[in-house]
Design a protein around this motif. Structure first.
Motif, PDB file in Angstrom:
ATOM      1  N   LYS A   5      -3.109  12.954  -9.447  1.00 25.90           N
ATOM      2  CA  LYS A   5      -4.235  12.431  -8.675  1.00 25.90           C
ATOM      3  C   LYS A   5      -5.200  13.545  -8.285  1.00 25.90           C
ATOM      4  O   LYS A   5      -4.920  14.716  -8.438  1.00 25.90           O
ATOM      5  CB  LYS A   5      -3.721  11.726  -7.416  1.00 25.90           C
ATOM      6  N   ALA A   6      -6.326  13.137  -7.763  1.00 25.41           N
ATOM      7  CA  ALA A   6      -7.352  14.097  -7.344  1.00 25.41           C
ATOM      8  C   ALA A   6      -6.793  15.030  -6.273  1.00 25.41           C
ATOM      9  O   ALA A   6      -5.905  14.661  -5.507  1.00 25.41           O
ATOM     10  CB  ALA A   6      -8.568  13.355  -6.820  1.00 25.41           C
ATOM     11  N   LYS A   7      -7.330  16.226  -6.224  1.00 29.09           N
ATOM     12  CA  LYS A   7      -6.816  17.282  -5.364  1.00 29.09           C
ATOM     13  C   LYS A   7      -6.728  16.901  -3.891  1.00 29.09           C
ATOM     14  O   LYS A   7      -5.773  17.233  -3.219  1.00 29.09           O
ATOM     15  CB  LYS A   7      -7.696  18.523  -5.514  1.00 29.09           C
ATOM     16  N   ASN A   8      -7.715  16.225  -3.374  1.00 21.02           N
ATOM     17  CA  ASN A   8      -7.755  15.978  -1.931  1.00 21.02           C
ATOM     18  C   ASN A   8      -7.333  14.567  -1.538  1.00 21.02           C
ATOM     19  O   ASN A   8      -7.658  14.096  -0.465  1.00 21.02           O
ATOM     20  CB  ASN A   8      -9.156  16.281  -1.385  1.00 21.02           C
ATOM     21  N   GLU A   9      -6.610  13.894  -2.402  1.00 19.03           N
ATOM     22  CA  GLU A   9      -6.151  12.541  -2.077  1.00 19.03           C
ATOM     23  C   GLU A   9      -4.687  12.554  -1.683  1.00 19.03           C
ATOM     24  O   GLU A   9      -3.897  13.333  -2.194  1.00 19.03           O
ATOM     25  CB  GLU A   9      -6.295  11.620  -3.292  1.00 19.03           C
ATOM     26  N   LEU A  10      -4.367  11.660  -0.765  1.00 15.91           N
ATOM     27  CA  LEU A  10      -2.964  11.426  -0.404  1.00 15.91           C
ATOM     28  C   LEU A  10      -2.575  10.069  -0.977  1.00 15.91           C
ATOM     29  O   LEU A  10      -3.422   9.183  -1.107  1.00 15.91           O
ATOM     30  CB  LEU A  10      -2.807  11.393   1.116  1.00 15.91           C
ATOM     31  N   PRO A  11      -1.314   9.887  -1.310  1.00 13.71           N
ATOM     32  CA  PRO A  11      -0.906   8.565  -1.818  1.00 13.71           C
ATOM     33  C   PRO A  11      -1.127   7.507  -0.737  1.00 13.71           C
ATOM     34  O   PRO A  11      -1.026   7.797   0.458  1.00 13.71           O
ATOM     35  CB  PRO A  11       0.578   8.737  -2.132  1.00 13.71           C
ATOM     36  N   PRO A  12      -1.409   6.274  -1.138  1.00 14.73           N
ATOM     37  CA  PRO A  12      -1.643   5.216  -0.150  1.00 14.73           C
ATOM     38  C   PRO A  12      -0.418   4.974   0.743  1.00 14.73           C
ATOM     39  O   PRO A  12      -0.555   4.564   1.890  1.00 14.73           O
ATOM     40  CB  PRO A  12      -1.969   3.980  -0.992  1.00 14.73           C
ATOM     41  N   ASN A  13       0.765   5.252   0.237  1.00 13.49           N
ATOM     42  CA  ASN A  13       1.998   5.068   1.003  1.00 13.49           C
ATOM     43  C   ASN A  13       2.530   6.411   1.527  1.00 13.49           C
ATOM     44  O   ASN A  13       3.730   6.601   1.667  1.00 13.49           O
ATOM     45  CB  ASN A  13       3.053   4.363   0.151  1.00 13.49           C
ATOM     46  N   TYR A  14       1.623   7.331   1.844  1.00 11.08           N
ATOM     47  CA  TYR A  14       1.997   8.679   2.275  1.00 11.08           C
ATOM     48  C   TYR A  14       2.954   8.669   3.476  1.00 11.08           C
ATOM     49  O   TYR A  14       3.970   9.358   3.469  1.00 11.08           O
ATOM     50  CB  TYR A  14       0.748   9.502   2.606  1.00 11.08           C
ATOM     51  N   ALA A  15       2.633   7.891   4.510  1.00  9.38           N
ATOM     52  CA  ALA A  15       3.476   7.873   5.721  1.00  9.38           C
ATOM     53  C   ALA A  15       4.901   7.435   5.376  1.00  9.38           C
ATOM     54  O   ALA A  15       5.875   8.025   5.853  1.00  9.38           O
ATOM     55  CB  ALA A  15       2.871   6.953   6.775  1.00  9.38           C
ATOM     56  N   GLU A  16       5.022   6.440   4.526  1.00  5.71           N
ATOM     57  CA  GLU A  16       6.334   5.935   4.102  1.00  5.71           C
ATOM     58  C   GLU A  16       7.088   7.006   3.305  1.00  5.71           C
ATOM     59  O   GLU A  16       8.281   7.233   3.523  1.00  5.71           O
ATOM     60  CB  GLU A  16       6.103   4.687   3.246  1.00  5.71           C
ATOM     61  N   LEU A  17       6.391   7.685   2.401  1.00  5.13           N
ATOM     62  CA  LEU A  17       7.024   8.733   1.592  1.00  5.13           C
ATOM     63  C   LEU A  17       7.422   9.932   2.450  1.00  5.13           C
ATOM     64  O   LEU A  17       8.479  10.528   2.236  1.00  5.13           O
ATOM     65  CB  LEU A  17       6.094   9.183   0.459  1.00  5.13           C
ATOM     66  N   LYS A  18       6.594  10.257   3.424  1.00 11.39           N
ATOM     67  CA  LYS A  18       6.908  11.370   4.327  1.00 11.39           C
ATOM     68  C   LYS A  18       8.189  11.054   5.104  1.00 11.39           C
ATOM     69  O   LYS A  18       9.083  11.898   5.224  1.00 11.39           O
ATOM     70  CB  LYS A  18       5.751  11.626   5.292  1.00 11.39           C
ATOM     71  N   THR A  19       8.289   9.838   5.616  1.00 17.17           N
ATOM     72  CA  THR A  19       9.488   9.407   6.345  1.00 17.17           C
ATOM     73  C   THR A  19      10.706   9.452   5.420  1.00 17.17           C
ATOM     74  O   THR A  19      11.753   9.984   5.794  1.00 17.17           O
ATOM     75  CB  THR A  19       9.286   7.978   6.903  1.00 17.17           C
ATOM     76  N   ALA A  20      10.567   8.929   4.211  1.00 16.85           N
ATOM     77  CA  ALA A  20      11.683   8.899   3.261  1.00 16.85           C
ATOM     78  C   ALA A  20      12.118  10.317   2.880  1.00 16.85           C
ATOM     79  O   ALA A  20      13.306  10.571   2.692  1.00 16.85           O
ATOM     80  CB  ALA A  20      11.298   8.114   2.014  1.00 16.85           C
TER      81      ALA A  20
END
Length: 147
Positions: A5-20
């Protein structure tokens, strides 16, 4: 652009992935989160991957984070596999669980109680030992019963 993905984008499910990625009692979820986060080159993702690489108790997760960071072009050193106790006080935890079970309990009873009482310990060693986990745990339990 491929899947990266583009350099300055976070995945749409970032919070969920961070928790996981921080779920201490599920190395498989941490591994999956590391793999998914590795598709998004972003400063916050790099921070999470660096933390997993340096601090995860399961080598497989550390190694996956290392690979993703290398793919991003980060200057990182491959983590070393830890030796000895992966969770501080493992032997004491095993003794406590053994003592809480009735005299003459089975290995299966010990294994089940460890899983219920200390899923974090169970999960860490299961992830680290892989196919050898069952044999290792049974040998550890047998060594306790001989003391």
């Amino acid at each position: 652009m491929d899947k990266r993905k583009a350099k300055n984008e976070l995945p749409p499910n970032y919070a969920e992935l961070k928790t996981a990625s921080n779920r201490t009692s599920n190395w498989r979820e941490r591994l999956t989160a590391v793999e998914e986060l590795g598709a998004w080159k972003h400063e916050q993702v790099i921070d999470i991957l660096t933390h997993r690489m340096n601090n995860d108790t399961v080598y497989q997760v550390q190694e996956a984070a290392y690979r993703k960071l290398k793919e991003f072009g980060e200057n990182v050193q491959q983590p070393r596999r830890k030796k000895g106790e992966l969770v501080k006080g493992t032997t004491k935890i095993f003794v406590r669980i053994k003592k809480s079970l009735p005299e003459g309990h089975s290995f299966e009873q010990f294994k089940e109680k460890l899983h219920k009482m200390r899923l974090d310990v169970y999960d860490t060693y299961e992830g680290d030992k892989g196919a050898e986990f069952e044999k290792w745990l049974e040998e550890s339990w047998a060594a306790l019963t001989n003391k």
